[in-house]
Design an enzyme around this catalytic site. Structure first.
Site, PDB file in Angstrom:
ATOM      1  CB  SER A   1     -48.815   6.181 -11.176  1.00  0.00           C
ATOM      2  OG  SER A   1     -48.759   4.607 -12.116  1.00  0.00           O
TER       3      SER A   1
ATOM      4  CD1 TRP B   1     -50.663   3.608  -4.769  1.00  0.00           C
ATOM      5  CD2 TRP B   1     -50.177   2.184  -6.400  1.00  0.00           C
ATOM      6  NE1 TRP B   1     -52.091   3.079  -4.678  1.00  0.00           N
ATOM      7  CE2 TRP B   1     -51.732   1.623  -5.591  1.00  0.00           C
ATOM      8  CE3 TRP B   1     -50.352   1.383  -7.400  1.00  0.00           C
ATOM      9  CZ2 TRP B   1     -52.191   0.597  -6.186  1.00  0.00           C
ATOM     10  CZ3 TRP B   1     -51.657   0.373  -7.648  1.00  0.00           C
ATOM     11  CH2 TRP B   1     -52.339  -0.359  -7.131  1.00  0.00           C
ATOM     12  CG  HIS B   2     -47.929  -0.255  -9.828  1.00  0.00           C
ATOM     13  ND1 HIS B   2     -48.157   1.019 -10.831  1.00  0.00           N
ATOM     14  CD2 HIS B   2     -48.739  -1.275 -10.640  1.00  0.00           C
ATOM     15  CE1 HIS B   2     -49.074   0.749 -10.963  1.00  0.00           C
ATOM     16  NE2 HIS B   2     -49.630  -0.376 -11.551  1.00  0.00           N
ATOM     17  N   GLY B   3     -44.960  -0.420  -6.787  1.00  0.00           N
ATOM     18  CA  GLY B   3     -44.109  -1.138  -5.948  1.00  0.00           C
ATOM     19  C   GLY B   3     -42.731  -0.689  -5.544  1.00  0.00           C
TER      20      GLY B   3
ATOM     21  CG  PHE C   1     -48.929  -3.197  -6.984  1.00  0.00           C
ATOM     22  CD1 PHE C   1     -47.235  -3.961  -7.124  1.00  0.00           C
ATOM     23  CD2 PHE C   1     -49.525  -3.688  -8.224  1.00  0.00           C
ATOM     24  CE1 PHE C   1     -46.376  -4.622  -7.937  1.00  0.00           C
ATOM     25  CE2 PHE C   1     -48.725  -4.875  -9.243  1.00  0.00           C
ATOM     26  CZ  PHE C   1     -47.106  -5.047  -9.199  1.00  0.00           C
TER      27      PHE C   1
END
Lengths: 468, 343
Positions: free
Chosen positions: A322, A325-327, A468
């Site tokens: 997770s 996934w954000h950056g 994102f």
């Protein structure tokens, strides 16, 4: 096209007029065209990517439906996952991989690295993380025979590109969206009222709170050494409120926009800062993503019906993924890891904690908020070094030679946000409005309108989650 | 009926907010913070002379005499009031928007536009400061204040990300449009010529910057030319005399670091501007691109139009002499100018 922009303010009413003027059978096709215009307005070239992802997942979906051979079905699924994750990796993570992993570890020569940097620069396609996850969700659902694939490729394309939620969610499920997108729907005053309210409230918290705070927060995060620990603490809290206002505001506008077309998107936020545990926080923050990870990563990894050690590993994997996934930065990995570790600690140590004891609940809230807000520092910091420096200085009472100035108007709006979030906890915003008198409702509308027109922030801050 | 009633109420609220907002202290505070040149318009409209420029107007180092270039010009015309629009990194497009705000009935007689040749190039046009300038300029538009404010909040201006501007700039530098053979046919190719050794060498870095700032060919589709055309039309419409002052560039250093292929481009560009506009009667073009020696340039590690006090005086004097065409009867030599032979 972004929601808080002039083109969108023109695009939306025009779309609405055409949509309701058209006979029902043409409406979905019109929405597909509108969605491609919406996305292509930002950069036409990247329509190729979304179209490519659509075609691949459509074909894979058809094949999965027709084939009973498990090996072949798995192979087809892997094509979809590889394509979507490949696109994501190339556009989002490849430069990070080169900068922070391949080049420092010597996997690539300095000449090749320099050549790449000089000659190949790509802009991250807006929303790529969202639509790739949405299409992957569809393919996995078809693979697991939870849904039947869409036969019409253009209708499937609309599911992938549906403009109200295309660029930053909520990440929808095919089952939920399909029936709504293609069902006959007449214009109702209720949709206009509910959609309009959500858009107005969303614009208010995005433009008047997030955008007004953003500048001060940026100044501090870009020059940590110059500020004392009290300012760093204030900034941490303000960033937490900024990102909430920003993303919650975006989600409200997305949900409100869809509602104008008669589509009900899923709720994405439910007063997350009232949470009494990290587990609860993730059931209230970015709900569409956390449920996606639960259904398509955590459960396939074995879910919670596995050995304790494996379960711990599964939880940590989900949170780290997770984070990534954000950056594309180790700061996001650290952010995910902090949440994961706190989740694990709670899971194994809070079993006997009484939930009806107010003092214990205050402790639980303080713990949750401490974890969440410290993790935000890693989320926002420009580098791991900055994040560690920030936290160390904030805790150790470091001094600084600059005063921070947080706009008073923004702080008063923040106060309103906190109150409204407590009031609206576990409550539908529409039902709250409907309970109020005409005077209160219209006073609230007038206030938000005045705030947006006269006091909205003017620093150019795109929605944080667009990156994102 | 309910919908019409509610829409009417909504419209009424909007109109009320729109009427009250420009009278509020919040609006004035906002202007001071965001677009302070707005207040300069009130001063400028009561002056006979206006000077528009970027940072070249200011003293950039710790000199005993910090007077602006425009103040030196003013010294030649003590009986004419003079004010300046001078915003760092600004350019003709920005100045045009400010000039447009001057009411048709004003005291303005002559507008002097300082022109940086660099501002026509890819680097300046795609500068990261461009977004800030565009943002400031929203409030200079002739629309209701509340609408300008809303448009600003909606980012309704050219607000490209820095990365996008870098891409645009890089694209232009890769285009092989220079009138020379490879490797001088594009900025990036030219920069790869290793005249000054590797990239660590400060001379190599400076030469690189000079090429990036000056290696281009001005033509009619250059956005700054379009801005300049708009200024020319506006001046004609308002009956203003226009003085286009092409600012000195550091030709000596450009020549020693890169050579005359680059300086020839600078000269050609400045001459192109001069020939395009000098035929019009209300316009005077001063091509001072080679006016100053390198001693007068205060920045040594980047090509700029930042001058020492002597440099500012020399340029001011040339402009002041050009102004005699329309204001000769009010000309007087200030004390500091009598020791020089500017003519």
């Amino acid at each position: 096209m972004i929601f808080n922009s002039l083109p969108f303010f023109i695009f939306l009413p025009v779309c609405l007029l055409i949509f309701y003027a058209l006979p029902h059978r043409f409406r979905w096709a019109f929405m597909l065209v509108a969605s491609y215009i919406f996305y292509g307005y930002w950069k036409v070239e990247y329509l190729i990517l979304i179209a490519f992802s659509t075609v691949v997942d459509y074909l894979v979906g058809q094949y999965l439906y027709m084939s009973d051979n498990r090996k072949k079905r798995l192979f087809a699924l892997s094509i979809s996952l590889t394509t979507n994750l490949g696109l994501l990796f190339f556009f989002k993570y490849f430069n990070w991989f080169l900068d922070d992993i391949a080049s420092p570890l010597g996997f690539i020569s300095q000449e090749a690295y320099g050549y790449w940097n000089q000659n190949f620069q790509f802009l991250l396609p807006v929303g790529i993380s969202f639509y790739t996850f949405q299409t992957m969700g569809y393919t996995i659902d078809v693979f697991q025979k939870k849904v039947e694939p869409e036969k019409n490729i253009f209708k499937f394309a609309l599911f992938v590109s549906y403009f109200p939620q295309l660029v930053a969610g909520p990440i929808e499920r095919f089952k939920h969206l399909k029936t709504q997108l293609f069902t006959k729907h007449s214009f109702t005053y209720e949709d206009l009222q509910h959609g309009g309210r959500l858009i107005l409230y969303g614009l208010f918290i995005k433009m008047c709170i997030a955008d007004n705070i953003a500048n001060s927060v940026d100044l501090v995060f870009n020059d940590i050494a110059s500020y004392n620990s009290a300012v760093l603490l204030q900034t941490t809290i303000l960033f937490g409120l900024q990102i909430f206002s920003d993303f919650h505001g975006y989600s409200l506008i997305a949900i409100g926009t869809a509602r104008l077309f008669g589509v009900h998107l899923m709720t994405n936020f439910n007063s997350p800062y009232t949470s009494l545990s990290i587990r609860e926080f993730w059931s209230r923050w970015h709900i569409s993503l956390s449920t996606w990870f639960r259904d398509y990563l955590f459960k396939p990894l074995g879910g919670s019906r596995v050995h304790q050690l494996r379960l711990t590993a599964n939880i940590l994997i989900v949170f780290i993924v997770s984070g990534i996934w954000h950056g594309a930065n180790f700061t996001f990995v650290a952010w995910g890891l902090i949440h994961g570790l706190a989740y694990v600690i709670e899971k194994y140590t809070w079993k006997r904690l009484k939930t009806n004891n107010q003092i214990i609940n205050i402790f639980r809230w303080l713990w949750t908020m401490s974890i969440v807000f410290v993790a935000w520092i890693f989320f926002r910091a420009n580098s791991m070094d900055d994040a560690i420096h920030f936290v160390a200085k904030m805790i150790s009472g470091g001094t600084g030679n600059l005063e921070a100035s947080f706009p008073p108007i923004a702080l008063s709006f923040v106060g309103l946000l906190i109150i409204s979030d407590i009031v609206l906890k576990d409550q539908d915003i529409q039902s709250w409005f409907n309970k109020q008198s005409f005077i209160i409702r219209w006073s609230a509308y007038s206030f938000m309108l005045l705030a947006i027109l006269g006091f909205a922030g003017t620093v150019n801050h795109p929605f944080i989650y667009f990156q994102f | 009926m309910g919908i019409i009633y509610r829409i009417s109420l909504f419209t009424l609220i909007l109109i009320t907010i729109g009427a009250l907002y420009p009278k509020s202290a919040a609006y004035k505070d906002f202007l001071w913070f965001e677009s302070d040149q707005f207040f300069q318009v009130d001063k400028v409209r009561n002056c006979e002379l206006i000077y528009t420029s970027a940072s070249s107007n200011f003293s950039q180092n710790k000199e005993s005499d910090q007077r602006k270039l425009s103040q030196f010009i003013d010294a030649f015309y003590p009986d004419l009031a003079m004010e300046a629009f001078n915003t760092p990194a600004s350019h003709l497009g920005y100045h045009y928007k400010l000039l447009r705000l001057i009411p048709e009935k004003s005291k303005v007689q002559t507008v002097i536009c300082a022109i940086n040749i660099r501002s026509f190039g890819a680097d300046w046009r795609n500068s990261e400061l461009e977004t800030t300038l565009n943002k400031q300029a929203v409030m200079y538009s002739q629309r209701p204040a509340i609408l300008n404010k809303l448009l600003l909040s909606l980012n309704a201006y050219d607000n490209k990300e820095i990365s996008e501007r870098v891409l645009d700039r890089t694209r232009e530098w890769n285009e092989e449009r220079l009138p020379y053979k490879n490797p001088q046919n594009s900025v990036n190719n030219w920069c790869r010529v290793e005249k000054w050794g590797d990239w660590q060498n400060p001379k190599r870095q400076l030469a690189d910057q000079f090429i990036k700032q000056y290696a281009f060919v001005i033509d009619e589709i250059n956005p700054r030319i379009q801005d300049l055309d708009a200024v020319v039309i506006l001046a004609k419409k308002r009956g203003w005399n226009l003085v286009l002052s092409i600012l000195p560039e550091n030709i000596e250093i450009a020549d020693s670091l890169v050579g005359n292929d680059l300086t020839n481009l600078i000269f050609a560009n400045s001459e192109w501007i001069k020939s395009r506009y000098s035929s019009q009667t209300h316009i005077t073009v001063l091509n001072n691109v080679n006016l100053l020696s390198s001693d007068h340039f205060t920045d040594k590690d980047f090509p700029t139009e930042h001058y020492d006090v002597e440099g500012r005086k020399i340029i001011a004097a040339y402009i002041a002499f050009a102004l005699r065409k329309n204001h000769g009867h009010l000309f007087s030599n200030p004390a500091w100018a009598s020791n020089h032979n500017f003519q």
